[in-house]
Design an enzyme around this catalytic site. Structure first.
Site, PDB file in Angstrom:
ATOM      1  N   SER A  82       3.038   3.849  -4.168  1.00  0.00           N
ATOM      2  CA  SER A  82       3.728   2.937  -3.239  1.00  0.00           C
ATOM      3  C   SER A  82       4.726   2.075  -4.010  1.00  0.00           C
ATOM      4  O   SER A  82       4.631   1.962  -5.233  1.00  0.00           O
ATOM      5  CB  SER A  82       2.697   2.040  -2.555  1.00  0.00           C
ATOM      6  OG  SER A  82       1.698   2.837  -1.941  1.00  0.00           O
ATOM      7  N   GLY A  83       5.681   1.519  -3.282  1.00  0.00           N
ATOM      8  CA  GLY A  83       6.694   0.650  -3.912  1.00  0.00           C
ATOM      9  C   GLY A  83       8.071   1.286  -3.800  1.00  0.00           C
ATOM     10  O   GLY A  83       8.270   2.241  -3.058  1.00  0.00           O
ATOM     11  N   ASP A 129       2.972   7.079  -9.609  1.00  0.00           N
ATOM     12  CA  ASP A 129       3.003   5.755  -8.996  1.00  0.00           C
ATOM     13  C   ASP A 129       3.825   4.803  -9.850  1.00  0.00           C
ATOM     14  O   ASP A 129       4.120   5.093 -11.013  1.00  0.00           O
ATOM     15  CB  ASP A 129       1.563   5.219  -8.849  1.00  0.00           C
ATOM     16  CG  ASP A 129       1.456   4.173  -7.737  1.00  0.00           C
ATOM     17  OD1 ASP A 129       0.332   3.866  -7.313  1.00  0.00           O
ATOM     18  OD2 ASP A 129       2.523   3.659  -7.305  1.00  0.00           O
ATOM     19  N   GLY A 134      -0.087  -3.631  -7.710  1.00  0.00           N
ATOM     20  CA  GLY A 134      -0.435  -4.410  -6.531  1.00  0.00           C
ATOM     21  C   GLY A 134       0.638  -5.379  -6.108  1.00  0.00           C
ATOM     22  O   GLY A 134       0.497  -6.101  -5.139  1.00  0.00           O
ATOM     23  N   GLY A 170       3.099  -4.579  -4.648  1.00  0.00           N
ATOM     24  CA  GLY A 170       3.427  -4.141  -3.284  1.00  0.00           C
ATOM     25  C   GLY A 170       2.227  -4.200  -2.349  1.00  0.00           C
ATOM     26  O   GLY A 170       2.283  -3.737  -1.211  1.00  0.00           O
ATOM     27  N   GLU A 178      -4.174   2.960  -4.086  1.00  0.00           N
ATOM     28  CA  GLU A 178      -3.507   3.501  -5.277  1.00  0.00           C
ATOM     29  C   GLU A 178      -4.521   3.797  -6.365  1.00  0.00           C
ATOM     30  O   GLU A 178      -4.502   4.840  -7.009  1.00  0.00           O
ATOM     31  CB  GLU A 178      -2.468   2.513  -5.813  1.00  0.00           C
ATOM     32  CG  GLU A 178      -1.240   2.366  -4.949  1.00  0.00           C
ATOM     33  CD  GLU A 178      -0.309   1.268  -5.446  1.00  0.00           C
ATOM     34  OE1 GLU A 178      -0.779   0.343  -6.141  1.00  0.00           O
ATOM     35  OE2 GLU A 178       0.892   1.358  -5.133  1.00  0.00           O
ATOM     36  N   LYS A 229       9.188  -3.386 -16.729  1.00  0.00           N
ATOM     37  CA  LYS A 229       7.719  -3.283 -16.681  1.00  0.00           C
ATOM     38  C   LYS A 229       7.125  -2.974 -18.052  1.00  0.00           C
ATOM     39  O   LYS A 229       5.900  -2.916 -18.187  1.00  0.00           O
ATOM     40  CB  LYS A 229       7.295  -2.224 -15.686  1.00  0.00           C
ATOM     41  CG  LYS A 229       7.970  -2.138 -14.309  1.00  0.00           C
ATOM     42  CD  LYS A 229       8.387  -3.371 -13.655  1.00  0.00           C
ATOM     43  CE  LYS A 229       8.929  -3.252 -12.236  1.00  0.00           C
ATOM     44  NZ  LYS A 229       8.199  -2.484 -11.290  1.00  0.00           N
TER      45      LYS A 229
END
Ligand code: DER
Length: 233
Positions: free
Chosen positions: A29-30, A85, A99, A101, A107, A125
């Site tokens: 997700s994201g 991911d 997290g 998002g 996830e 990141k």
């Protein structure tokens, strides 16, 4: 801009190097994973690949459907070949904060069911220690009725500061895809034994899952500012 370009090139390389025929693939997700889903759809078309995708959120489910990919679930495919991911931060020991998002629980479940777990991220990141760049704290999914005692317990045990994550386009707290609240824990700076902290947090009644992914990622692709890709494994 360089961040978007970094996300896209890292996602494309990660897909080209890890996605092949007959795989069961976890879709994270994201925003970064959007590029990965796009690239997978291109490869399916170009190379007539047969594969199925497992979502990690409502957003990921829409992404799979919008890209014309075959949707599956953990009931039909309890073991995945590879999970792709994003992440909010990756430290030098491959500990992740996820997290940002709000999708950390599904996830982590999907990543835990996969033979390989690959992180795709932009250069922001890529850290030495957690908290170096990502300053919103560790997301912790909690059962709504328990959020207050949990915040007090974490404060007492570890210090730092805790915030209930509020929704933006809705009054009140953010509600996760699982119907829970999220607390963001801004921990004290410095190095922590994240494996120990994660285990202890998960023992607190009412905590559903933490955004600490310890010893889970096998490989990370970072889209750097100069357009190159940094691969860590
Ligand atoms: O919530 C998550 O864990 C997401 O993977 C997210 O934090 C990464 O988001 P981004 O790809 O939009 O930076």
């Amino acid at each position: 801009d360089s961040i978007k370009l970094g996300k896209k090139s890292a996602a494309y390389i990660a897909v080209d190097e890890n996605i092949q025929d007959n795989q069961v693939i976890g879709i994270g997700s994201g925003s970064t994973i959007v590029y990965a889903a796009e690239r997978i759809a291109q490869k399916v078309k170009e190379e007539k690949l047969k594969l199925v995708c497992i979502p990690t959120s409502f957003q990921a489910r829409q992404l799979i459907l919008d890209n014309g990919l075959t949707l599956s679930d953990l009931e039909r495919n309890p073991e995945l070949d590879v999970a792709l991911d994003g992440a909010d931060e990756v430290d030098s020991r491959f500990n992740l904060i996820k997290g940002g998002g709000g999708c950390l629980t599904q996830e982590k479940i999907v990543a835990s069911c996969s033979k390989k777990f690959i992180v795709i991220a932009d250069f922001r990141k890529d850290s030495q220690v957690l908290g170096e760049h990502y300053t919103r704290g560790i997301p912790i999914e909690v059962i709504p009725m328990a959020y207050k005692p949990i915040m007090r317990k974490i404060k007492t045990l570890y210090g730092g500061s805790l915030e209930l994550r509020m929704a933006r386009a809705k009054a009140g707290p953010l509600i996760t895809d699982n119907g829970n609240f999220i607390i963001d824990w801004k921990f004290e700076s410095g190095d922590h034994d994240w494996k120990k902290v994660n285990t202890e947090l998960l023992m607190i009644p009412g905590i559903v899952e933490t955004g600490l992914f310890i010893n889970m990622a096998n490989k990370a692709y970072f889209g750097m500012q100069d357009g190159t890709i940094k691969v860590r494994e």
